[in-house]
Design an enzyme around this catalytic site. Structure first.
Site, PDB file in Angstrom:
ATOM      1  CB  THR A 108      -0.888   0.014   1.269  1.00 48.86           C
ATOM      2  OG1 THR A 108      -1.535   1.296   1.367  1.00 48.86           O
ATOM      3  CG2 THR A 108      -0.073  -0.196   2.544  1.00 48.86           C
ATOM      4  CE1 TYR A 164      -3.750  -2.126   5.162  1.00 46.93           C
ATOM      5  CE2 TYR A 164      -3.284   0.116   4.437  1.00 46.93           C
ATOM      6  CZ  TYR A 164      -3.578  -1.207   4.137  1.00 46.93           C
ATOM      7  OH  TYR A 164      -3.665  -1.611   2.831  1.00 46.93           O
TER       8      TYR A 164
HETATM    9  N1  UFG Z   1     -12.784  11.120   2.395  1.00 52.73           N
HETATM   10  C1  UFG Z   1     -13.728  12.111   2.603  1.00 52.73           C
HETATM   11  N2  UFG Z   1     -15.004  11.725   2.902  1.00 52.73           N
HETATM   12  C2  UFG Z   1     -15.372  10.412   3.011  1.00 52.73           C
HETATM   13  C3  UFG Z   1     -14.412   9.421   2.788  1.00 52.73           C
HETATM   14  C4  UFG Z   1     -13.107   9.803   2.491  1.00 52.73           C
HETATM   15  O1  UFG Z   1     -13.439  13.301   2.535  1.00 52.73           O
HETATM   16  O2  UFG Z   1     -16.548  10.165   3.302  1.00 52.73           O
HETATM   17  C5  UFG Z   1     -11.410  11.519   2.052  1.00 52.73           C
HETATM   18  C6  UFG Z   1     -10.350  10.937   2.987  1.00 52.73           C
HETATM   19  O3  UFG Z   1     -10.231  11.704   4.143  1.00 52.73           O
HETATM   20  C7  UFG Z   1      -9.130  10.965   2.066  1.00 52.73           C
HETATM   21  C8  UFG Z   1      -9.715  10.718   0.669  1.00 52.73           C
HETATM   22  O4  UFG Z   1     -11.110  11.040   0.767  1.00 52.73           O
HETATM   23  O5  UFG Z   1      -8.549  12.229   2.081  1.00 52.73           O
HETATM   24  C9  UFG Z   1      -9.599   9.276   0.226  1.00 52.73           C
HETATM   25  O6  UFG Z   1     -10.070   8.454   1.289  1.00 52.73           O
HETATM   26  P1  UFG Z   1     -10.325   6.892   1.170  1.00 52.73           P
HETATM   27  O7  UFG Z   1     -10.821   6.416   2.483  1.00 52.73           O
HETATM   28  O8  UFG Z   1     -11.142   6.609  -0.049  1.00 52.73           O
HETATM   29  O9  UFG Z   1      -8.874   6.319   0.864  1.00 52.73           O
HETATM   30  P2  UFG Z   1      -7.524   6.470   1.686  1.00 52.73           P
HETATM   31  O10 UFG Z   1      -6.642   7.374   0.872  1.00 52.73           O
HETATM   32  O11 UFG Z   1      -7.731   6.867   3.096  1.00 52.73           O
HETATM   33  O12 UFG Z   1      -7.013   4.970   1.772  1.00 52.73           O
HETATM   34  C10 UFG Z   1      -6.884   4.117   0.663  1.00 52.73           C
HETATM   35  C11 UFG Z   1      -6.986   2.666   1.137  1.00 52.73           C
HETATM   36  C12 UFG Z   1      -5.827   2.345   2.058  1.00 52.73           C
HETATM   37  C13 UFG Z   1      -4.529   2.703   1.401  1.00 52.73           C
HETATM   38  C14 UFG Z   1      -4.543   4.111   0.868  1.00 52.73           C
HETATM   39  C15 UFG Z   1      -3.287   4.364   0.112  1.00 52.73           C
HETATM   40  O13 UFG Z   1      -8.199   2.452   1.829  1.00 52.73           O
HETATM   41  O14 UFG Z   1      -5.860   0.970   2.337  1.00 52.73           O
HETATM   42  O15 UFG Z   1      -5.655   4.329   0.035  1.00 52.73           O
HETATM   43  O16 UFG Z   1      -3.363   5.557  -0.597  1.00 52.73           O
HETATM   44  F1  UFG Z   1      -3.529   2.594   2.282  1.00 52.73           F
END
Ligand code: UFG
Length: 327
Positions: free
Chosen positions: A117, A141
């Site tokens: 990741t 994680y």
């Molecule tokens: N976000 C919002 N509102 C929401 C959900 C998410 O604003 O309702 C934001 C988050 O704060 C973040 C962005 O959208 O800034 C992307 O969030 P995600 O939860 O879709 O994805 P993440 O970047 O947190 O995480 C994903 C995977 C992880 C991995 C990561 C690596 O879930 O397992 O990408 O980039 F580690």
């Protein structure tokens, strides 16, 4: 032909990889305990129900199926949950993964494709992030994935287990044929949540933080189509099958989109408007995560087919609409 064991093959990315491998003529066995996956995401006759931490179950699968390679998707994936309950993450993503690696060693299985990741990099020192970027995970994680990456060379030296680590940036989208898609429970990822708001299944989408040091104040991510991730897994396995060395690759499209841009793209693709709420930052979110994937392209011959955000969202939207009818 010998088979590929896909652990966690009933989950989101795993199920798309299973379908892709079968379409490319590969034989697949899925080992999944269905804790996060779905029975109907696995083709009939492919599923063995079990956990990668179950030594007896692993011995049986390896003994019965003539497994030549393993792709491991069986892990927990939520950054926030890993902060709240690190023990569960260390037990599953490290402890159980070690059982899997040990079973591979016992049964002489020499090829592993390991799901890693972007979270192993922590707060990036520069962007786009290439493979040489310092690894400094900021949550349990990310630490679980980086720890496994670091011990794989020891398994290779001692047991001959070669591996390719694939570091996904933000997986999104769905099977272009509409057979499979994203269905986490609960859903925490941005794209499916935005589309739930567009379909009316969710009242609004919350933006977690609008004061980041980015042009519009919201976090920037590199969204990669799940089908392109699937292609990368087959290329990575072919890389090992050709006798090439173990390696690690960052997988993204190299284009960063802010949360506001994702929301606008979703409005354009769906033709629907929906409510947006500006909320507090979510702990553990780096402001910008964008991949430099030149190495995967040049070494693996990986060529993403669905690189633009509108296509990724359109496929996820088709799935969201079908899902609304189905369950
Ligand atoms: N976000 C919002 N509102 C929401 C959900 C998410 O604003 O309702 C934001 C988050 O704060 C973040 C962005 O959208 O800034 C992307 O969030 P995600 O939860 O879709 O994805 P993440 O970047 O947190 O995480 C994903 C995977 C992880 C991995 C990561 C690596 O879930 O397992 O990408 O980039 F580690």
């Amino acid at each position: 032909m010998s088979k590929i064991l896909v652990t966690g093959g009933a989950g989101y990315i795993g199920s798309h990889v299973v379908q892709y491998l079968r379409r490319c003529g590969r034989e697949v066995v899925v080992l999944d305990d269905l804790s996060g996956g779905f029975r109907d995401a696995v083709p009939a006759g492919c599923l063995v129900e079990g956990n990668i931490g179950d030594r007896a179950a692993l011995d049986q699968v390896f003994a019965e199926h003539g497994i030549a390679a393993v792709m491991n998707f069986a892990s927990f994936i939520e950054v926030g949950a890993s902060v709240k309950d690190p023990s569960a993450y260390y037990r599953n993503n490290i402890g159980n993964t070690l059982e899997l690696l040990d079973a591979m060693a016992r049964h002489g299985v020499g090829h592993l494709i390991f799901s890693s990741t972007a979270a192993i990099f922590g707060n990036p020192e520069y962007t786009p992030i290439d493979e040489a970027h310092p690894k400094a995970p900021i949550n349990p994680y990310g630490r679980t994935k980086w720890l496994i990456e670091q011990l794989l060379p020891d398994y290779e030296q001692a047991y001959g287990l070669k591996s390719v680590c694939l570091r996904y940036f933000n997986a999104a989208g769905a099977d272009p044929d509409g057979q499979l898609g994203e269905r986490h429970q609960p859903e925490t990822h941005l794209v499916p949540l935005v589309l739930q708001a567009a379909s009316g299944r969710r009242e609004a989408i919350s933006i977690f933080g609008t004061d980041y040091p980015t042009p519009d104040g919201t976090c920037i991510r590199d969204y990669i189509h799940v089908e392109d991730l699937a292609q990368a897994h087959l290329r990575a396995l072919e890389h090992l099958e050709s006798g090439a060395d173990s390696a690690a690759f960052n997988l993204g499209n190299g284009n960063g989109f802010s949360i506001r841009e994702v929301i606008e793209a979703a409005r354009a693709v769906t033709g629907r408007d929906f409510k947006v709420v500006e909320s507090e930052r979510r702990p553990g979110d780096p402001p910008v995560l964008v991949a430099d994937s030149a190495l995967a392209r040049s070494t693996l011959g990986w060529t993403p087919e669905f690189a633009d955000l509108e296509t990724i969202i359109a496929h996820a939207w088709a799935w969201e609409q079908a899902k609304g009818v189905k369950w």
